[in-house]
Design a protein around this motif. Structure first.
Motif, PDB file in Angstrom:
ATOM      1  N   ASP A   1      -8.325   2.761   3.359  1.00 43.74           N
ATOM      2  CA  ASP A   1      -7.998   1.547   4.108  1.00 43.74           C
ATOM      3  C   ASP A   1      -6.756   1.007   3.756  1.00 43.74           C
ATOM      4  OD1 ASP A   1     -10.652   1.477   5.020  1.00 43.74           O
ATOM      5  OD2 ASP A   1     -11.362  -0.182   4.293  1.00 43.74           O
ATOM      6  N   GLY A   2      -5.864   0.105   4.663  1.00 41.86           N
ATOM      7  CA  GLY A   2      -4.784  -0.518   4.566  1.00 41.86           C
ATOM      8  C   GLY A   2      -4.701  -1.678   3.837  1.00 41.86           C
ATOM      9  N   ASP A   3      -5.864  -2.192   3.525  1.00 42.96           N
ATOM     10  CA  ASP A   3      -6.034  -3.591   2.949  1.00 42.96           C
ATOM     11  C   ASP A   3      -6.011  -3.672   1.451  1.00 42.96           C
ATOM     12  OD1 ASP A   3      -8.499  -2.678   2.551  1.00 42.96           O
ATOM     13  OD2 ASP A   3      -9.444  -3.877   4.140  1.00 42.96           O
ATOM     14  N   LEU A   4      -6.090  -2.537   0.828  1.00 39.17           N
ATOM     15  CA  LEU A   4      -5.754  -2.473  -0.504  1.00 39.17           C
ATOM     16  C   LEU A   4      -7.172  -3.062  -1.278  1.00 39.17           C
ATOM     17  CD1 LEU A   4      -2.483  -4.309  -1.435  1.00 39.17           C
ATOM     18  CD2 LEU A   4      -3.119  -1.933  -1.772  1.00 39.17           C
ATOM     19  N   GLN A   5      -8.310  -2.747  -0.428  1.00 37.19           N
ATOM     20  CA  GLN A   5      -9.659  -2.895  -1.011  1.00 37.19           C
ATOM     21  C   GLN A   5     -10.134  -1.556  -1.735  1.00 37.19           C
ATOM     22  OE1 GLN A   5     -11.398  -4.943   2.613  1.00 37.19           O
ATOM     23  NE2 GLN A   5     -12.162  -6.278   1.173  1.00 37.19           N
ATOM     24  N   HIS A   6      -9.466  -0.490  -1.272  1.00 36.55           N
ATOM     25  CA  HIS A   6      -9.880   0.898  -1.914  1.00 36.55           C
ATOM     26  C   HIS A   6      -8.623   0.956  -3.090  1.00 36.55           C
ATOM     27  CE1 HIS A   6     -11.876   2.298   1.926  1.00 36.55           C
ATOM     28  NE2 HIS A   6     -12.570   1.556   1.150  1.00 36.55           N
ATOM     29  N   PRO A   7      -8.883   1.164  -4.397  1.00 37.93           N
ATOM     30  CA  PRO A   7      -8.020   1.341  -5.157  1.00 37.93           C
ATOM     31  C   PRO A   7      -7.174   2.544  -5.227  1.00 37.93           C
ATOM     32  CG  PRO A   7     -10.249   1.309  -6.300  1.00 37.93           C
ATOM     33  CD  PRO A   7     -10.396   0.977  -4.638  1.00 37.93           C
TER      34      PRO A   7
ATOM     35  N   ILE B   1       0.931  -1.311   0.102  1.00 33.16           N
ATOM     36  CA  ILE B   1       0.133  -0.134  -0.194  1.00 33.16           C
ATOM     37  C   ILE B   1       0.991   1.314  -0.101  1.00 33.16           C
ATOM     38  CG2 ILE B   1      -0.408  -0.018   2.559  1.00 33.16           C
ATOM     39  CD1 ILE B   1      -3.115   0.981   0.131  1.00 33.16           C
ATOM     40  N   VAL B   2       2.029   1.257   0.801  1.00 34.56           N
ATOM     41  CA  VAL B   2       2.968   2.632   0.905  1.00 34.56           C
ATOM     42  C   VAL B   2       3.472   2.534  -0.678  1.00 34.56           C
ATOM     43  CG1 VAL B   2       5.089   3.192   1.600  1.00 34.56           C
ATOM     44  CG2 VAL B   2       3.414   2.358   3.284  1.00 34.56           C
ATOM     45  N   GLN B   3       3.978   1.534  -1.275  1.00 37.17           N
ATOM     46  CA  GLN B   3       4.756   1.577  -2.512  1.00 37.17           C
ATOM     47  C   GLN B   3       3.628   2.183  -3.504  1.00 37.17           C
ATOM     48  OE1 GLN B   3       5.403  -2.096  -4.550  1.00 37.17           O
ATOM     49  NE2 GLN B   3       7.500  -1.456  -5.098  1.00 37.17           N
ATOM     50  N   ARG B   4       2.498   1.778  -3.767  1.00 37.13           N
ATOM     51  CA  ARG B   4       1.501   2.237  -4.719  1.00 37.13           C
ATOM     52  C   ARG B   4       1.003   3.453  -4.473  1.00 37.13           C
ATOM     53  NH1 ARG B   4      -3.004  -2.652  -5.605  1.00 37.13           N
ATOM     54  NH2 ARG B   4      -3.877  -0.855  -6.596  1.00 37.13           N
TER      55      ARG B   4
ATOM     56  N   GLY C   1     -16.670   7.253  -8.698  1.00 36.22           N
ATOM     57  CA  GLY C   1     -16.851   6.058  -8.610  1.00 36.22           C
ATOM     58  C   GLY C   1     -15.781   4.867  -8.484  1.00 36.22           C
ATOM     59  N   TYR C   2     -15.736   4.011  -7.615  1.00 39.33           N
ATOM     60  CA  TYR C   2     -14.528   3.078  -7.486  1.00 39.33           C
ATOM     61  C   TYR C   2     -15.168   1.612  -7.360  1.00 39.33           C
ATOM     62  CZ  TYR C   2     -15.008   2.077  -2.648  1.00 39.33           C
ATOM     63  OH  TYR C   2     -15.325   1.608  -1.224  1.00 39.33           O
ATOM     64  N   VAL C   3     -14.390   0.579  -7.561  1.00 38.32           N
ATOM     65  CA  VAL C   3     -15.062  -0.787  -7.426  1.00 38.32           C
ATOM     66  C   VAL C   3     -14.011  -1.447  -6.202  1.00 38.32           C
ATOM     67  CG1 VAL C   3     -14.822  -3.188  -8.238  1.00 38.32           C
ATOM     68  CG2 VAL C   3     -15.443  -0.937  -9.881  1.00 38.32           C
TER      69      VAL C   3
ATOM     70  N   PRO D   1     -22.887   6.556   2.140  1.00 41.66           N
ATOM     71  CA  PRO D   1     -22.597   6.930   3.437  1.00 41.66           C
ATOM     72  C   PRO D   1     -21.555   6.170   4.206  1.00 41.66           C
ATOM     73  CG  PRO D   1     -24.640   6.366   3.320  1.00 41.66           C
ATOM     74  CD  PRO D   1     -24.299   6.408   1.981  1.00 41.66           C
ATOM     75  N   MET D   2     -21.329   4.731   3.764  1.00 41.59           N
ATOM     76  CA  MET D   2     -20.656   3.957   4.352  1.00 41.59           C
ATOM     77  C   MET D   2     -19.230   3.939   4.037  1.00 41.59           C
ATOM     78  SD  MET D   2     -23.124   2.508   6.240  1.00 41.59           S
ATOM     79  CE  MET D   2     -22.784   0.873   6.693  1.00 41.59           C
ATOM     80  N   SER D   3     -18.879   4.697   2.891  1.00 44.36           N
ATOM     81  CA  SER D   3     -17.658   4.538   2.350  1.00 44.36           C
ATOM     82  C   SER D   3     -16.410   5.020   3.414  1.00 44.36           C
ATOM     83  CB  SER D   3     -17.525   5.697   1.015  1.00 44.36           C
ATOM     84  OG  SER D   3     -16.187   5.716   0.707  1.00 44.36           O
ATOM     85  N   GLY D   4     -15.256   4.473   3.366  1.00 40.16           N
ATOM     86  CA  GLY D   4     -14.436   4.785   4.185  1.00 40.16           C
ATOM     87  C   GLY D   4     -13.192   5.449   3.431  1.00 40.16           C
ATOM     88  N   TYR D   5     -13.309   5.826   2.468  1.00 41.47           N
ATOM     89  CA  TYR D   5     -12.288   6.418   1.389  1.00 41.47           C
ATOM     90  C   TYR D   5     -12.792   7.587   0.791  1.00 41.47           C
ATOM     91  CZ  TYR D   5      -9.149   5.588  -2.632  1.00 41.47           C
ATOM     92  OH  TYR D   5      -8.303   5.856  -3.563  1.00 41.47           O
ATOM     93  N   PHE D   6     -12.205   8.735   1.589  1.00 40.11           N
ATOM     94  CA  PHE D   6     -12.744  10.348   1.154  1.00 40.11           C
ATOM     95  C   PHE D   6     -11.593  11.016   1.345  1.00 40.11           C
ATOM     96  CE2 PHE D   6     -14.253   9.373   5.168  1.00 40.11           C
ATOM     97  CZ  PHE D   6     -13.989  10.488   5.972  1.00 40.11           C
TER      98      PHE D   6
END
Length: 453
Positions: A167-173, A93-96, A275-277, A234-239
């Motif tokens: 997130d730190g689990d790479l579920q957020h691109p 995650i840090v690298q990307r 939008g994101y997947v 509203p449940m998004s943790g990526y903003f």
């Protein structure tokens, strides 16, 4: 080796001491220097209210704080990555993120890893990456837990005018960051990565998980329509959010849905969505549990109360209405414990009237303490987790509640015998006064934040 240690310690005398010391002492001093250097590389964890300052810490701190130094370059963007047992993902995650932001904002950003003292030592693995990624900063939290509070603590230590979370689990691109930053550049106060707009979705969720996610959103629309309806996800943790939109507000989140707190308490005017997947985990285990859904419901209710008439009255009077209501709910549970225990002891086991009443009252006090310590004042208790402090809080709580029982009897006699109030009305009045007494004194004494490292 001697030269390296001398450089680290900046003390020639210490270097000579290390050189002449026995091998055992040399190792102890070497370990001490390594620990000191490691602590210097870590950010200090902010304490006190969950409140983001209007200016970065290095501007507000006139005395200077080596843990939050003035940056070499102006920082535009601070991205917080909350972690817990993400050692298998942290380097990726840090690298990307670094590759993307080095190209888009060279020397104008920072990545802040906020780790809740992970058993897999995620914080230590992240700290080892600082030499390779100079824009990386690492915070190790040892006395608090929870994703939402981790994010806010990271924002409190941040230097940027734009604050973000991923997130730190790479579920957020990470690639969606470029679109979010572009939206902020165009004037948005809040830019949200959404699964429910064009270009958004989930990769392979089960039907039950989709149902729970949509159900949680529907519940939010019922309880907080003016807040939750402002965004599609509203449940998004990526903003990303502009510092000025939340600066000065005391945030009070529960669980892990920090976006709802920002929407409910921040001065958010213009909102953009990208939008994101949502991706499946590349490594590690999911942390979604039923407790998080309960925390989400509790968070909605807390925001509902604070944004309603009671909340406005509480702010006007500087009184914590939401906390008091929780204290009252716990009190009702204590009443149930008291009556049940009294019935069993007196009627079933023939324990005697006075002894039954005393034991039942003590059981109710113990019940109330447990729930108040974990729920009503849970945010304060987390800052004082040591056993001796828990025992100290219980003893204080017990004494205050015992004084409350005495006060109840005195007030009842005052209302009935002196003011000629109906006995049942007088009993209710005495309970109301004693509840306020118990709450306020316990807030100021039992759950006062003291002796925190």
């Amino acid at each position: 080796m001697l030269k390296m240690l001398s450089s680290r310690s900046h003390n020639t005398g210490l270097a000579v001491l290390l050189y002449t010391a026995s091998s055992a002492n040399f190792r102890k001093l070497y370990d001490y220097l390594m620990l000191t250097t490691q602590q210097h590389n870590l950010l200090s964890t902010p304490t006190g209210a969950l409140q983001v300052s209007r200016k970065p810490l290095w501007l507000d701190d006139r005395k200077g704080n080596p843990s939050n130094p003035k940056p070499l370059y102006p920082v535009l963007f601070s991205l917080v990555v909350p972690t817990y047992n993400e050692g298998s993902n942290i380097h990726a995650i840090v690298q990307r993120l670094s590759q993307l932001l080095d190209a888009a904002l060279p020397n104008a950003y920072e990545l802040i890893i906020v780790d809740d003292d992970s058993p897999d030592q995620t914080w230590e693995q992240a700290e080892s990456l600082i030499a390779e990624y100079p824009n990386l900063r690492v915070m190790r939290r040892q006395h608090e837990r929870g994703l939402s509070t981790a994010v806010i603590r990271g924002w409190q230590a941040a230097q940027g005018e734009i604050l973000g979370v991923i997130d730190g689990d790479l579920q957020h691109p990470p690639e969606a960051l470029m679109q979010l930053l572009a939206a902020m550049e165009q004037g948005a106060d809040l830019a949200v990565a959404s699964r429910h707009v064009d270009g958004g979705g989930v990769s392979s969720w089960s039907a039950s998980r989709r149902f729970l996610s949509r159900g949680a959103q529907l519940l939010g629309l019922v309880l907080l329509p003016q807040v939750v309806s402002r965004v599609s996800d509203p449940m998004s943790g990526y903003f990303l959010v502009r510092r000025g939109a939340i600066a000065g507000e005391v945030l009070d989140p529960v669980g892990y849905k920090i976006l709802i707190e920002v929407l409910g308490r921040g001065a958010i005017a213009e909102i953009a969505e990208v939008g994101y997947v949502f991706q499946e985990r590349e490594a590690g285990e999911s942390k979604v549990t039923w407790k998080q859904y309960f925390d989400y419901l509790q968070h909605l209710l807390r925001l509902r109360i604070s944004s309603g008439r009671l909340g406005r009255l509480g702010r006007k009077l500087n009184f914590p209405v939401a906390r008091f209501l929780k204290f009252g709910v716990v009190g009702l549970s204590g009443l149930a414990v008291d009556m049940t225990a009294f019935y069993l002891l007196f009627s079933v086991f023939s324990f005697g009237l006075t002894r039954s009443a005393i034991v039942a009252a003590e059981l109710a006090i113990f019940n109330n303490f447990i729930w108040n310590d974990r729920w009503t004042f849970g945010d304060l208790s987390q800052q004082q987790p040591q056993k001796r402090l828990v025992i100290k809080r219980f003893l204080k709580f017990n004494i205050i509640c015992t004084m409350g029982l005495i006060l109840n009897v005195l007030l009842l006699n005052l209302f009935v015998n002196w003011l000629n109030v109906n006995p049942y009305v007088g009993k209710l009045m005495a309970i109301a006064v004693v509840t306020l007494w118990n709450f306020w004194i316990n807030l100021k004494l039992s759950w006062r934040v003291t002796q925190v490292k």
